[in-house]
Design a protein around this motif. Sequence first.
Motif, PDB file in Angstrom:
ATOM      1  N   ALA A  87      33.969  79.729  36.515  1.00  0.00           N
ATOM      2  CA  ALA A  87      32.547  79.412  36.352  1.00  0.00           C
ATOM      3  C   ALA A  87      31.747  79.532  37.648  1.00  0.00           C
ATOM      4  O   ALA A  87      30.575  79.912  37.611  1.00  0.00           O
ATOM      5  N   PHE A  88      32.353  79.253  38.811  1.00  0.00           N
ATOM      6  CA  PHE A  88      31.549  79.115  40.023  1.00  0.00           C
ATOM      7  C   PHE A  88      31.974  80.013  41.192  1.00  0.00           C
ATOM      8  O   PHE A  88      31.200  80.818  41.678  1.00  0.00           O
ATOM      9  N   TRP A  89      33.200  79.872  41.668  1.00  0.00           N
ATOM     10  CA  TRP A  89      33.603  80.537  42.903  1.00  0.00           C
ATOM     11  C   TRP A  89      34.245  81.904  42.695  1.00  0.00           C
ATOM     12  O   TRP A  89      34.233  82.721  43.601  1.00  0.00           O
ATOM     13  N   GLY A  90      34.846  82.135  41.558  1.00  0.00           N
ATOM     14  CA  GLY A  90      35.691  83.304  41.392  1.00  0.00           C
ATOM     15  C   GLY A  90      37.097  82.980  41.864  1.00  0.00           C
ATOM     16  O   GLY A  90      37.319  82.006  42.592  1.00  0.00           O
ATOM     17  N   LYS A  91      38.062  83.785  41.461  1.00  0.00           N
ATOM     18  CA  LYS A  91      39.462  83.472  41.749  1.00  0.00           C
ATOM     19  C   LYS A  91      39.785  83.558  43.235  1.00  0.00           C
ATOM     20  O   LYS A  91      40.508  82.722  43.773  1.00  0.00           O
ATOM     21  N   TYR A  92      39.243  84.573  43.930  1.00  0.00           N
ATOM     22  CA  TYR A  92      39.607  84.749  45.340  1.00  0.00           C
ATOM     23  C   TYR A  92      39.198  83.548  46.180  1.00  0.00           C
ATOM     24  O   TYR A  92      40.014  82.985  46.917  1.00  0.00           O
ATOM     25  N   ARG A  93      37.925  83.139  46.104  1.00  0.00           N
ATOM     26  CA  ARG A  93      37.461  82.027  46.929  1.00  0.00           C
ATOM     27  C   ARG A  93      38.166  80.716  46.557  1.00  0.00           C
ATOM     28  O   ARG A  93      38.479  79.898  47.434  1.00  0.00           O
ATOM     29  N   THR A  94      38.430  80.531  45.278  1.00  0.00           N
ATOM     30  CA  THR A  94      39.134  79.320  44.845  1.00  0.00           C
ATOM     31  C   THR A  94      40.535  79.265  45.440  1.00  0.00           C
ATOM     32  O   THR A  94      40.964  78.231  45.975  1.00  0.00           O
ATOM     33  N   ILE A  95      41.253  80.380  45.364  1.00  0.00           N
ATOM     34  CA  ILE A  95      42.608  80.430  45.919  1.00  0.00           C
ATOM     35  C   ILE A  95      42.585  80.195  47.422  1.00  0.00           C
ATOM     36  O   ILE A  95      43.386  79.412  47.962  1.00  0.00           O
ATOM     37  N   PHE A  96      41.663  80.844  48.118  1.00  0.00           N
ATOM     38  CA  PHE A  96      41.636  80.753  49.582  1.00  0.00           C
ATOM     39  C   PHE A  96      41.347  79.326  50.048  1.00  0.00           C
ATOM     40  O   PHE A  96      42.087  78.768  50.877  1.00  0.00           O
ATOM     41  N   TRP A  97      40.292  78.693  49.523  1.00  0.00           N
ATOM     42  CA  TRP A  97      39.901  77.380  50.031  1.00  0.00           C
ATOM     43  C   TRP A  97      40.857  76.275  49.598  1.00  0.00           C
ATOM     44  O   TRP A  97      41.145  75.345  50.374  1.00  0.00           O
ATOM     45  N   LEU A  98      41.396  76.373  48.389  1.00  0.00           N
ATOM     46  CA  LEU A  98      42.373  75.365  47.977  1.00  0.00           C
ATOM     47  C   LEU A  98      43.701  75.545  48.694  1.00  0.00           C
ATOM     48  O   LEU A  98      44.476  74.584  48.822  1.00  0.00           O
ATOM     49  N   SER A  99      43.975  76.760  49.185  1.00  0.00           N
ATOM     50  CA  SER A  99      45.171  76.978  50.007  1.00  0.00           C
ATOM     51  C   SER A  99      45.072  76.198  51.315  1.00  0.00           C
ATOM     52  O   SER A  99      46.080  75.721  51.853  1.00  0.00           O
ATOM     53  N   ILE A 100      43.860  76.039  51.838  1.00  0.00           N
ATOM     54  CA  ILE A 100      43.666  75.239  53.052  1.00  0.00           C
ATOM     55  C   ILE A 100      43.998  73.771  52.768  1.00  0.00           C
ATOM     56  O   ILE A 100      44.667  73.099  53.563  1.00  0.00           O
ATOM     57  N   VAL A 101      43.550  73.264  51.610  1.00  0.00           N
ATOM     58  CA  VAL A 101      43.885  71.891  51.205  1.00  0.00           C
ATOM     59  C   VAL A 101      45.393  71.737  51.091  1.00  0.00           C
ATOM     60  O   VAL A 101      45.979  70.729  51.529  1.00  0.00           O
ATOM     61  N   TYR A 102      46.022  72.736  50.525  1.00  0.00           N
ATOM     62  CA  TYR A 102      47.480  72.792  50.365  1.00  0.00           C
ATOM     63  C   TYR A 102      48.171  72.646  51.724  1.00  0.00           C
ATOM     64  O   TYR A 102      49.115  71.850  51.895  1.00  0.00           O
ATOM     65  N   CYS A 103      47.698  73.393  52.714  1.00  0.00           N
ATOM     66  CA  CYS A 103      48.274  73.329  54.068  1.00  0.00           C
ATOM     67  C   CYS A 103      48.145  71.932  54.654  1.00  0.00           C
ATOM     68  O   CYS A 103      49.071  71.434  55.316  1.00  0.00           O
ATOM     69  N   LEU A 104      47.015  71.275  54.422  1.00  0.00           N
ATOM     70  CA  LEU A 104      46.810  69.920  54.937  1.00  0.00           C
ATOM     71  C   LEU A 104      47.784  68.930  54.307  1.00  0.00           C
ATOM     72  O   LEU A 104      48.221  67.969  54.956  1.00  0.00           O
ATOM     73  N   GLY A 105      48.136  69.149  53.057  1.00  0.00           N
ATOM     74  CA  GLY A 105      49.121  68.295  52.399  1.00  0.00           C
ATOM     75  C   GLY A 105      50.483  68.383  53.066  1.00  0.00           C
ATOM     76  O   GLY A 105      51.146  67.360  53.306  1.00  0.00           O
ATOM     77  N   HIS A 106      50.906  69.601  53.388  1.00  0.00           N
ATOM     78  CA  HIS A 106      52.172  69.780  54.113  1.00  0.00           C
ATOM     79  C   HIS A 106      52.112  69.088  55.475  1.00  0.00           C
ATOM     80  O   HIS A 106      53.099  68.494  55.932  1.00  0.00           O
ATOM     81  N   LEU A 107      50.951  69.177  56.128  1.00  0.00           N
ATOM     82  CA  LEU A 107      50.794  68.556  57.439  1.00  0.00           C
ATOM     83  C   LEU A 107      50.975  67.041  57.351  1.00  0.00           C
ATOM     84  O   LEU A 107      51.649  66.435  58.194  1.00  0.00           O
ATOM     85  N   ALA A 108      50.413  66.420  56.311  1.00  0.00           N
ATOM     86  CA  ALA A 108      50.552  64.974  56.132  1.00  0.00           C
ATOM     87  C   ALA A 108      52.010  64.569  55.941  1.00  0.00           C
ATOM     88  O   ALA A 108      52.474  63.574  56.511  1.00  0.00           O
ATOM     89  N   LEU A 109      52.753  65.337  55.146  1.00  0.00           N
ATOM     90  CA  LEU A 109      54.175  65.033  54.943  1.00  0.00           C
ATOM     91  C   LEU A 109      54.965  65.172  56.238  1.00  0.00           C
ATOM     92  O   LEU A 109      55.891  64.391  56.503  1.00  0.00           O
TER      93      LEU A 109
END
Length: 447
Positions: A87-109
């Motif tokens: 609806a909003f970002w398209g698949k590419y932008r969604t994958i890219f920005w949520l991948s950054i959130v994903y990386c931060l999760g690994h950092l916390a662990l």
Amino acid sequence: MAEPLLTAPLKTDKMPPGIPYIIGNEAAERFSFYGMRAILVVFMTQYLRNRAGELAPMSEAEASGWYHLFLSSNYFFPIFGALLADAFWGKYRTIFWLSIVYCLGHLALALDDTRMGLSIGLTLIAIGAGGIKPCVSANVGDQFGQSNQHLLSRAFGWFYFSVNFGSFFSILLIPWVLEKYSPNLAFGIPGILMFVATVIFWAGRRKFVHIPPAGKSFIRDNFTREGWAAIGRLAIIFAFVAVFWSLWDQSGGRWVLQATKMNLDFLGVTWLPSQIQAVNAIMILIFIPLFQYLIYPAIDRVWKLNPLRKIGLGIFVSGVSFIISAWIESRITAGALPSVGWQLPAYALLTASEIMVSITALEFAYTQAPKRMKSVIMSLYLLSISAGNLITAGVNFAISTFELKLEGANYYLFFTVLAMLAAVVFAFVARGYQEKTYLQDEAAGAA
């Protein structure tokens, strides 16, 4: 001047140019996820600390419950990622920005080995990994049009191959790092691989087909009678697929805990309990061509296979694998120390069921989804994985909280009966399903 982004598949009979970047990204991302996932139950039952730095591990049932609740959350968030992408970002932008959130999760662990670090890390990973899941697999299908649709099954096969290529090496390496070094390094390495996955995906941005998001009209244009009909048809199918995932994801939970009670000296090597899961990945690499070129054609000669028959057969076989687990548990309860090698037949059957259910359902979810609803329907499929893990989490929390008497071999036999009953009922449901295939339109291009 930058080259314009592709917004529709090229008219060609060749493999799309963005596929290698998607495969590379998936291999690195799956390394990160499965490496982290492989050690979660062991970490929670052996390495978890309190704020004072003292060991404060969970019980087996509690750890299993939280493990499956995390996996359930990981497959619940795809619905939000799908809506964001379509609806909003398209698949590419969604994958890219949520991948950054994903990386931060690994950092916390990696930085905090207490329940606080565990909670923050797993929440961020569930949001990031869950949010990109429907977009990544739908992005594979978006690269294809009518002219090269015959290559779609091959691409999904390579996509699944990359999942298991990455997971195989991480499942062997990360438990060893945890055993020899520390949880910080063991969780840190998957974080580095997730960063690599993000870079690979960014590098392919001008090779991908970027299907534009629908914008504010997404709800009006897609949740029509046709859209709801597609959701209704597939939701019934995916309800049965949930039972398969309830069993399959226990290979990283209960089967690992079972391995801690077995003789881990096998084939001249002393294995770590978490490493045994790696046989699933290597079996997948062997079984994909085996099923495509030998087993499916052989079955097809006596019983005509279609996607739904493959799924039903796979659910039944997953139940058979738990009969072996029940037998192993009965031997442990009787006082023997059976070799961990006895888990291999169970893994072989579970892997065979995975080939029949997971790969088939992944492609089926894409082809049966209306053109602008690919990510939403893919998230509906992933919601079946969430539901399956909720079933398992509920059973384990009932055992630990309400003292449900479901112990030893009976635990595994419960899931055997569940899967076999689901497979029988599914056979009747599948007969009434009416298939309707949707693929993206093409743009003009060189053949």
